[in-house]
Design an enzyme around this catalytic site. Structure first.
Site, PDB file in Angstrom:
ATOM      1  N   ASP A  56       1.302  -7.001 -15.432  1.00  0.00           N
ATOM      2  CA  ASP A  56       0.930  -8.740 -15.376  1.00  0.00           C
ATOM      3  C   ASP A  56       1.612  -9.502 -16.656  1.00  0.00           C
ATOM      4  OD1 ASP A  56      -0.465  -9.061 -13.079  1.00  0.00           O
ATOM      5  OD2 ASP A  56      -2.511  -8.722 -13.977  1.00  0.00           O
TER       6      ASP A  56
ATOM      7  N   ARG B 292     -10.254   1.519 -13.501  1.00  0.00           N
ATOM      8  CA  ARG B 292     -10.626   0.279 -12.663  1.00  0.00           C
ATOM      9  C   ARG B 292     -11.521   0.179 -11.921  1.00  0.00           C
ATOM     10  NH1 ARG B 292      -5.353   2.570 -11.489  1.00  0.00           N
ATOM     11  NH2 ARG B 292      -3.545   1.392 -12.371  1.00  0.00           N
TER      12      ARG B 292
ATOM     13  N   HIS C  44       0.798  -1.203  -0.001  1.00  0.00           N
ATOM     14  CA  HIS C  44       0.031   0.031   0.074  1.00  0.00           C
ATOM     15  C   HIS C  44       0.765   1.166   0.015  1.00  0.00           C
ATOM     16  CE1 HIS C  44      -3.940  -2.052   1.451  1.00  0.00           C
ATOM     17  NE2 HIS C  44      -4.022  -1.875   0.275  1.00  0.00           N
TER      18      HIS C  44
ATOM     19  N   CYS D  98      -1.334   0.384 -20.908  1.00  0.00           N
ATOM     20  CA  CYS D  98      -1.707   0.959 -19.735  1.00  0.00           C
ATOM     21  C   CYS D  98      -1.121   0.633 -18.522  1.00  0.00           C
ATOM     22  CB  CYS D  98      -3.230   0.660 -19.646  1.00  0.00           C
ATOM     23  SG  CYS D  98      -3.886  -1.217 -19.462  1.00  0.00           S
TER      24      CYS D  98
ATOM     25  N   GLU E 267      -2.716  -9.435 -21.316  1.00  0.00           N
ATOM     26  CA  GLU E 267      -1.868  -9.374 -19.751  1.00  0.00           C
ATOM     27  C   GLU E 267      -1.378 -10.807 -19.937  1.00  0.00           C
ATOM     28  OE1 GLU E 267      -4.300  -7.407 -16.609  1.00  0.00           O
ATOM     29  OE2 GLU E 267      -5.746  -8.119 -17.937  1.00  0.00           O
TER      30      GLU E 267
END
Length: 943
Positions: A830, A677, A570, A877, A806
């Site tokens: 990813d 998202r 985080h 992206c 991805e």
């Protein structure tokens, strides 16, 4: 998780015998598309192992682990036989709950059903039910679980009257949040009733949240006053608790001077002279039917009265010879079973059961991997200080460059007593500290509203309300710990358990737990957390919790450095959102840096330099001046197109995690939103958001974009990003499991509602819908069909549908997808980790997870070539799109769009304006000819 629904019910079935009934169940599963015909053999094999009858008219036939290949899709079928069937163990069955499970989802159903078996007349009601909904209700509504455990005991209280003990017991129930203030008020006005033998009872239903029993005993017992029972809850939910009181009084055994555990044993029906033992359950899936049956069979071999209680349970002991009662304990791996036995063979029985449980009850078991086991490290030496003016390699977490004095957060020493005599006072102190922490967090959430920190801090509030943490703390306090010691033990145990998980994302959430824990602990100790200086600084810490980052004054903090953490922690996520240069995972030696000493943080190269020399400082200052000038120029021209020197234009859009950030993206010159998202909407609600809620959210973005395109990624959650209302079975590797589009296709209703909301909100404005984690054309077609279905009902004039690249297979098969998709968007984060088989958050390997690796670049080129052959556009992206070294390569590969964080939009556009397409193409060709990412970066440096 499997659930019982009316759509899965067939009423009024008949069968000639149990085998015929089993065949019907298998056919129903097959007809529903859940299984192949081979599944019946697995169901028969399971019955040969042992009967699947639970009791009270219910059986749950299912296959063996070997028959899971015959399961096409996890599901349930419920068959009602009003006349009943005699099963092969002579039990009478009225309902079959036939289960087809690809893993062990049926265990949740099993544990749930065992809790309804005590309903009076259940078998007859199941046979008579004439409505599917009624039948499901009979199987679903479990009786309230009564609570009577060590937490509800108040022993040795300095009180001399039944009324005093009654109020103390009621107050304990309130502190445990089992009752509210109305209950307390009702008890005050109601005198206790004498039960005899010096015991009293006070009972009320008003304000009771669950059936609970407390016992308060005086410090000095007399014949007239040995204790007061305080009972909360409706009478029909308190039968078990009343039975415990009745059995307790019937035994008339002294409890004066006994420990809380011994008193609880008496209340649970364990005799004072019973032989007892504690044993840890090691079975992977807990005490489900097969091991439970082994335990019951072993118990029945001995001439003894044997009872079992779960140490972490509600305090009730059950007969070890009752299969349904044993299963109903719901014991999980790692929990402790308390065995007690009386009779001629009591000791023999306990020894035999202990050995059987330790051996796995017929299943293979492995020892617990204890996160609390620590290797002794005597005379641990403090880490050596870092060398001056020498770069230290770390994990690049957020791009940028900073030079400023260091401010090292060293958590204050929180000194507190390990034990305390007055448990009531400790519980009050704990509740007050938790309430203060709740208020502090909610204040931070208000201050961070609309920002990235707000949803993370909301998770902290949820953690603070975690009942398991609270109960673990109360248990420690009742055993004599201070509030501080009890709380930190609960936090540390939970955090270490998370750190031991194989799932990196879940393991990194341990930092959040400790962050919450430190906040409450500081409140208990009356200590303020460290305060940063009023001048510019670089923050250095062992690890940073979201609340630490949320409190940062971005006008003063210049960068972040942490000893621990990965690229997905985080602190890293929030640093990127705040536009702060950051490196993480730098090692504990950074904590030796002195406050006020100069520190360089390079978030692009992933390094820091303590006490840089004069020459390095001068170079850094020149670079910073150049960056400042570049940023100022970039901001000035932010609304100009990103056109190369030879006239080739690239769109530069913004990645957003919240529609509230759309106006900021537009103000910074974004050509649209290249990645929304959408999971933020789903994570912010306790259940799947309805159509109106989603439409409102998406409209905020469309309104702010004022005609610019919006690329919305459909819901991307799964094992690594779970939703509370969409539980999934544990996966050893959630990154390779149920996530992205493959998960959404299991709930097409949710995907359809989201698509409908997007189309409704868009109207005539440009909308681009893309599906995450697509592996091939089949998955795209399945998802595209849902969009087509909704488009037939909702008018939206400018819609394109594409996929995220991805998964390497998707890039390799781009030529098969290109004719049917409208665009591709490459998710390099990813794609890189799947291509290189390196977890980008891995402490040792993350530096090697580089999107400029030639293998990744070749997959991007394949995607672009396939797309342009069919006049489709390609965006990027991922993090690579904002990497200054990568931008020329991506332009040279002829991608059409780059999508980056809003703060990077002006700089990326400026970088593109300084390129020529021809030069970029030559750089891309050179990169593709090299063997490693480091060779690519070296070549770019030398260009």
């Amino acid at each position: 998780m499997l659930t019982l629904t009316a759509n899965d019910v067939r009423l009024g079935a008949t069968a000639s015998d149990w085998q015929d009934a089993l065949k019907q169940a298998a056919r129903d599963l097959e007809a529903a598309g859940r299984t192949s015909p081979d599944y019946l053999a697995g169901m028969n094999a399971r019955e040969q192992q042992s009967s699947t009858v639970l009791g009270n008219g219910i059986a749950i036939p299912h296959g063996t682990p070997e028959s899971r290949d015959a399961v096409l899709e996890t599901g349930i079928r419920i068959l009602q036989f009003p006349e009943g069937i005699t099963w092969h163990d002579n039990a009478r069955v009225h309902v079959l709950v036939a289960i087809a499970a690809q893993s062990d989802e049926h265990l949740d159903i099993l544990r749930h059903l065992t809790r309804v078996l005590d309903k009076p007349g259940l078998a007859e009601k199941l046979g008579r039910a004439t409505d599917a909904t009624e039948l499901v209700a009979l199987l679903s509504k479990a009786p309230a679980v009564a609570k009577c455990d060590s937490e509800t005991l108040c022993l040795g209280i300095a009180a001399s009257t039944p009324n005093e003990l009654s109020l103390i017991a009621a107050a304990r129930l309130q502190s445990l949040r089992c009752v509210d203030t109305e209950f307390l008020a009702s008890i005050i006005g109601q005198p206790p009733v004498a039960l005899g033998q010096g015991f009293w009872l006070t009972h009320h239903t008003v304000g009771a949240k669950r059936p609970t029993l407390s016992l308060a005993t005086p410090k000095r017992a007399t014949a007239e006053l040995r204790g007061v029972f305080c009972l909360a809850g409706p009478g029909d939910e308190c039968h078990d608790l009343l039975d415990r009181i009745d059995h307790f009084l019937a035994r008339n055994e002294p409890i004066d001077g006994l420990s809380a555990e011994a008193v609880l044993a008496r209340l649970s029906g364990e005799a004072a002279d019973a032989v007892t033992a504690k044993v840890t359950l090691l079975n992977t899936h807990g005490l489900h039917a097969r091991p439970a049956k082994q335990l019951v069979q072993e118990a029945r071999r001995h001439n003894a009265g044997i009872r079992i209680r779960l140490l972490e349970g509600d305090g009730s002991a059950v007969s070890a010879t009752s299969l349904t009662r044993v299963i109903g304990l719901g014991a999980r791996r790692g929990q402790t079973l308390l065995l007690s036995a009386t009779g001629d063979e009591a000791e023999q029985a306990i020894n035999a059961l202990t050995k059987a449980i330790e051996a796995g009850l017929g299943e293979k078991v492995a020892p617990l991997r204890s996160a609390e086991q620590q290797t002794a490290e005597p005379n641990v030496q403090p880490p050596e200080p870092l060398a001056d003016d020498q770069p230290v390699k770390a994990v690049a977490a957020s791009p940028g460059l900073a030079l400023a004095p260091a401010f090292v957060i060293r958590q204050p020493e929180l000194e507190y007593p390990e034990s305390a005599a007055d448990s009531e006072q400790q519980i009050q102190r704990l509740n007050q500290a938790m309430d203060e922490a709740d208020g502090q967090l909610r204040t931070l959430i208000r201050q961070a509203e609309g920002g990235e920190a707000a949803p993370i801090l909301s998770v902290h509030v949820e953690m603070l309300q975690d009942e398991d943490l609270y109960q673990a703390t109360l248990e420690a306090i009742n055993e004599g710990a201070s509030a501080e010691a009890g709380w930190w033990k609960a936090i540390d145990t939970a955090a270490r358990a998370q750190e031991a998980l194989a799932d990196r994302l879940l393991a990194e959430r341990a930092a959040d737990l400790r962050d919450v824990g430190r906040r409450v602990l500081a409140n208990l100790c009356g200590v303020a957390m460290p305060t940063p200086p009023d001048t510019p600084y670089i923050l250095v810490a062992d690890d940073l919790g979201p609340s630490d980052v949320a409190r940062l004054d971005t006008t003063r903090v210049r960068g972040l450095v942490t000893a621990r953490g990965g690229a997905t922690s985080h602190s890293a996520i929030l640093a990127r959102a705040l536009g702060l240069p950051a490196v993480v995972g730098a090692g504990e030696r950074i904590l030796t840096i002195l406050n006020g000493s100069d520190l360089v943080v390079d978030g692009e190269r992933g390094c820091l330099v303590p006490n840089p020399g004069a020459e390095r400082c001068e170079k850094i200052r020149r670079r910073l001046q150049q960056l400042d000038a570049l940023q100022a120029e970039a901001h000035k021209n932010r609304n100009q197109p990103a056109t190369t020197e030879d006239g080739h234009t690239i769109e530069v859009c913004a990645n957003l995690g919240n529609t509230a950030h759309t106006p900021d993206a537009v103000e910074r010159g974004a050509d649209g939103v290249g990645l929304l998202r959408t999971e933020f909407i789903f994570m912010a609600h306790p259940e799947a958001p309805d159509l109106a809620t989603q439409v409102t959210e998406y409209q905020h973005a469309f309104d702010a974009l004022n005609g610019l395109p919006l690329v919305a990624r459909t819901l991307d959650v799964g094992g690594d990003k779970p939703l509370d209302y969409w539980p999934l079975p544990h996966e050893d590797n959630p990154f390779l499991g149920m996530r992205g589009i493959r998960l959404s296709l299991t709930r097409p209703d949710i995907l359809e509602t989201q698509v409908r909301a997007l189309l409704t909100a868009a109207g005539d404005r440009p909308l681009r819908i893309m599906f995450p984690m697509v592996k091939d054309l089949e998955e795209f077609r399945a998802a595209r069909a849902i969009v087509s279905h909704v488009q037939a009902e909702v008018a939206a004039s400018d819609v394109q549908v594409g996929v995220m690249i991805e998964v390497p297979s998707c890039a390799l098969l781009a030529s098969t997808l290109a004719p049917e998709v409208d665009f591709f968007s490459v998710g390099t984060n990813d794609l890189t980790q799947y291509t290189l088989a390196i977890d980008r958050g891995h402490g040792q390997l993350s530096a090697e997870s580089d999107g400029l690796h030639p293998s990744v670049l070749r997959l991007i080129r394949m995607t672009v070539e396939a797309a342009h052959t069919h006049d489709r556009w390609v965006g990027v992206c991922g993090e690579l799109a904002s990497d200054p070294q990568a931008i020329p390569i991506l332009v040279g590969l002829e991608v059409d769009e780059l999508s980056v964080t809003s703060r990077r939009v002006p700089l990326v556009k400026a970088c593109i304006r300084g390129l020529s397409l021809e030069t970029a193409r030559r750089q891309a060709e050179k990169a593709l000819s090299l063997a490693t990412a480091s060779e690519v970066r070296d070549a770019l440096e030398a260009w």
